[in-house]
Motif scaffolding. Structure first.
Motif, PDB file in Angstrom:
ATOM      1  N   ARG A 169      59.370   0.005  13.541  1.00 41.29           N
ATOM      2  CA  ARG A 169      58.132   0.789  14.076  1.00 41.29           C
ATOM      3  C   ARG A 169      57.675  -0.244  15.149  1.00 41.29           C
ATOM      4  NH1 ARG A 169      53.039   0.331  16.040  1.00 41.29           N
ATOM      5  NH2 ARG A 169      52.823   2.538  16.511  1.00 41.29           N
ATOM      6  N   GLU A 170      57.463   0.375  16.365  1.00 41.88           N
ATOM      7  CA  GLU A 170      56.893  -0.046  17.555  1.00 41.88           C
ATOM      8  C   GLU A 170      56.867   1.072  18.511  1.00 41.88           C
ATOM      9  OE1 GLU A 170      54.489  -1.135  19.011  1.00 41.88           O
ATOM     10  OE2 GLU A 170      55.197  -3.400  18.726  1.00 41.88           O
ATOM     11  N   THR A 171      56.110   1.112  19.440  1.00 43.66           N
ATOM     12  CA  THR A 171      56.012   2.233  20.398  1.00 43.66           C
ATOM     13  C   THR A 171      55.070   1.608  21.567  1.00 43.66           C
ATOM     14  OG1 THR A 171      56.083   4.512  21.025  1.00 43.66           O
ATOM     15  CG2 THR A 171      54.064   3.824  19.537  1.00 43.66           C
ATOM     16  N   PRO A 172      55.422   2.062  22.860  1.00 41.22           N
ATOM     17  CA  PRO A 172      56.748   2.423  23.218  1.00 41.22           C
ATOM     18  C   PRO A 172      57.620   1.150  23.165  1.00 41.22           C
ATOM     19  CG  PRO A 172      55.550   1.847  25.460  1.00 41.22           C
ATOM     20  CD  PRO A 172      54.477   1.913  23.879  1.00 41.22           C
ATOM     21  N   LEU A 173      59.091   1.391  23.594  1.00 42.03           N
ATOM     22  CA  LEU A 173      60.038   0.257  23.177  1.00 42.03           C
ATOM     23  C   LEU A 173      60.641  -0.419  24.429  1.00 42.03           C
ATOM     24  CD1 LEU A 173      62.140   2.585  20.731  1.00 42.03           C
ATOM     25  CD2 LEU A 173      60.575   0.626  20.197  1.00 42.03           C
ATOM     26  N   PRO A 214      63.551   4.826  12.274  1.00 43.11           N
ATOM     27  CA  PRO A 214      62.074   4.775  12.527  1.00 43.11           C
ATOM     28  C   PRO A 214      61.113   6.005  11.840  1.00 43.11           C
ATOM     29  CG  PRO A 214      63.399   5.432  14.616  1.00 43.11           C
ATOM     30  CD  PRO A 214      64.388   5.367  13.387  1.00 43.11           C
TER      31      PRO A 214
END
Ligand SMILES: Cc1cc2nc3c(=O)[nH]c(=O)nc-3n(C[C@H](O)[C@H](O)[C@H](O)COP(=O)(O)O)c2cc1C
Length: 189
Positions: free
Chosen positions: A123-127, A147
């Motif tokens: 879980r992260e955004t943007p990458l 994800p």
């Protein structure tokens, strides 16, 4: 043989994903081994109303993050694999590079070396490129990068529906079916 699953909760947004995995597994004949990172404890306190002990009570066994001598740190301790929900970019990086720098990442490393199932709910955004490279590395080692993207085709009504659908799908990758892992029956012609 008893079915065993390691549940890792790391410090990404979405502590609820790990809690949901433990809740769904309560109804299954699966022994759960929980390990929670320090970052996850911060996310729990910041994002949720869960008390630590309330979450721990959902697992059959809880292992301190610093106990790198715990049973799940050894490949001789047989498991069906490990779900990391959610998986932070720090934990992803550690797994991708085999650091084994705490019990969570060591357990994931063991699962990979023993060629067992590892599912990372990243879980992260943007990458950035480091995140993408690390996901590629884990995939090349046999891990599954999952994800928790909302499945709108399931017509979720609540945030809990969204979390449940993702976690049920992730558990199905271990051959664990829950009431929420119904197969898509296709659209009418
Ligand atoms: C409330 C909160 C939310 C965070 N959300 C994310 C996130 O979505 N993704 C991520 O990679 N890191 C996130 N972080 C940062 C990680 O917790 C931090 O990088 C930590 O060192 C991760 O360590 P761990 O992987 O051992 O849990 C968040 C931190 C906090 C306090």
């Amino acid at each position: 043989m008893v079915r065993r699953l390691i549940i890792g909760i790391s410090g990404a947004s979405g502590f609820q994903y790990g809690v949901k995995a433990l809740e769904l597994l309560r109804a299954q004949d699966v022994e759960t081994h929980l390990v929670v990172s320090k970052g996850a404890e911060m996310a729990r306190a910041s994002e949720t109303a869960y008390a630590r002990d309330e979450v721990y009570a959902l697992a059959d066994f809880v292992h301190p993050i610093g106990n790198i001598g715990a049973c799940i740190a050894s490949g001789t301790f047989k498991t069906d694999g490990m779900l990391v929900a959610p998986c932070s970019m720090r934990t992803l990086a550690s797994v991708a590079h085999g650091f084994g720098d705490n019990l969570l990442t060591r357990a994931a490393d063991v699962v990979l070396k023993e060629r067992r199932r590892l599912v990372l709910m990243v879980r992260e955004t943007p990458l950035n490129l480091a995140h993408l490279d690390n996901m590629k590395r884990v995939t090349e080692m046999g891990g599954v990068v999952f994800p928790p993207v909302p499945a709108m085709y399931r017509k979720p009504q609540t945030a809990d529906d969204i979390v449940t659908h993702s976690v049920a799908h992730a558990l199905s990758l271990f051959g664990i079916d829950t009431p929420d892992s119904a197969e898509w029956q296709g659209m009418a012609d």
